[in-house]
Design a protein around this motif. Structure first.
Motif: not given
Length: 150
Positions: A30-42
């Motif tokens: 669900a969260k890989n490569k999603s947006d978190c505070f304006g940055s893509e997270i791994r």
């Protein structure tokens, strides 16, 4: 979520532990490569050390944060080996700024924390602490625990 740990010296790096491997997989998907505070997270599962599956008793591992200089394993060995036998070193490169150092003995690891935490090495004041998770991934999965890296 059963536990979290956020690196304060290395912004953007954290561990999240889940009750089950299935929950961890769902979070990863669900969260890989999603947006978190304006940055893509791994998001990925943590990896065990090479050969760690063969180890019966886990060795104490130290987190070393606040590393400002570009370093190699030999640089860490020069600082950490005088306290006792270093059995493994892992240095982060993306993002840089931290490493893990493994010892044979918990007593030695505790002494290293007491003597090196807050000292000046590798371009700044370093943070040294014993990590919570000393078991490798396969052992955690056997205990029905999952942990993701975000």
């Amino acid at each position: 979520i059963t536990d979290t740990w956020v690196a304060k010296d290395t912004p953007g790096f954290a561990f999240v532990e889940f009750s089950t491997v299935e929950q961890a997989r769902a979070a990863l998907e669900a969260k890989n490569k999603s947006d978190c505070f304006g940055s893509e997270i791994r998001v990925e599962f943590t990896r065990g050390n090479k050969g760690s599956q063969a180890k019966v008793a886990q060795k104490p591992r130290l987190f070393v944060g606040g590393i400002k200089d570009a370093i190699e394993k030999e640089d860490l060995k020069k600082v950490f080996e005088p306290y006792g036998t270093v059995t493994d070193i892992w240095i982060a490169h993306n993002p840089p700024g931290f490493a893990f150092v493994e010892y044979e003995s918990l007593d030695v690891a505790k002494q290293v924390v007491e003597e090196l935490h807050g000292s000046n090495h590798f371009g700044g004041e370093i943070k040294v602490q014993i990590t919570k998770g000393q078991k490798n991934r396969r052992q955690r999965e056997r205990e029905n625990k999952g942990r993701t890296l975000t």
